[in-house]
Design a protein around this motif. Structure first.
Motif: not given
Lengths: 112, 116
Positions: A21-25, A30-33, A90-96, A103-104
């Motif tokens: 599964l691909q995820c890109a932001q 910095e943070y991805m999950s 679900f892929c998700a990212s945030r500023i640390f 969320f994607g």
């Protein structure tokens, strides 16, 4: 900005097959999950990363691998799919250092 | 490990009534507590959050309260409307020693139904 982009949106696998599964932001987070969502179980953390080259296990890491070679990408690999991995991912990212987790759109995976 | 418990799992209210969802967390060092709303077939989206140095935060019809001593926090929705119907998730951000881990651990979710 596209935000968090996941592909594919839908996938059907047979037991034992592998897939990524691909995820890109594009927000320079910095943070991805990666989370999986199952009825009545909420969102369970699979793996996460606090920066390129750094990954760590979450609550349910077994059966999944991740890598973080760039800030933008965080793929999730299923090496040998099992029916128990049927879920919405679900892929998700945030500023640390701050708050909101973005969320994607989610990827629905069915393992037969 | 870190754990977040959320109750109730389902909640049905009449339009105009208030709704309260409660969560407890296990890591006393957790310092960030967001709430997410997920509409059917959509991705979760942040609706409100609170940090450990604040006891209450309000945004229009939505409020969150935090009791650090008891390790629980709650979401309050007043004057509920049918468009509030969704699944709501609480989350906590555990720490590792004195450092932020960055990760969020979610509760099991509450399905809120607002009946017209």
């Amino acid at each position: 900005n596209a935000g968090v982009t996941q592909t594919p949106k839908f996938q059907v696998l047979k037991t034992g097959q592998s897939m990524t599964l691909q995820c890109a932001q594009d927000m320079n987070h910095e943070y991805m999950s990666w989370y999986r969502q199952d009825p009545g179980m909420g969102l369970r953390l699979i793996h996460y990363s606090v920066g390129a080259g750094i990954t760590d296990q979450g609550e349910v890491p077994n059966g999944y691998n991740v890598s973080r070679s760039t800030t933008e990408d965080f793929p999730l690999r299923l090496l040998s799919a099992a029916p128990s991995q049927t879920s919405v991912y679900f892929c998700a990212s945030r500023i640390f250092s701050t708050g909101e987790l973005f969320f994607g759109e989610g990827s629905r995976l069915t393992v037969l | 490990g870190e754990n977040v418990e959320q109750h109730p799992s389902t909640l049905s209210v009449q339009e105009g009534d208030s709704a309260v969802i409660k969560c407890t967390y296990s890591d006393s060092a957790s310092n960030y507590f967001p709430w997410y709303k997920q509409e059917l077939g959509k991705r979760p989206q942040l609706i409100i959050d609170i940090r450990s140095n604040v006891g209450e935060k309000k945004d229009q019809r939505i409020a969150v309260t935090l009791n650090k001593t008891a390790k629980h926090f709650s979401l309050h929705i007043t004057e509920t409307q049918p468009e509030d119907s969704a699944v709501y998730f609480c989350a906590a951000s555990p720490r590792r020693g004195s450092s932020n881990t960055g990760k969020l651990i979610f509760g099991q979710g509450t399905t809120l139904q607002v009946k017209p």
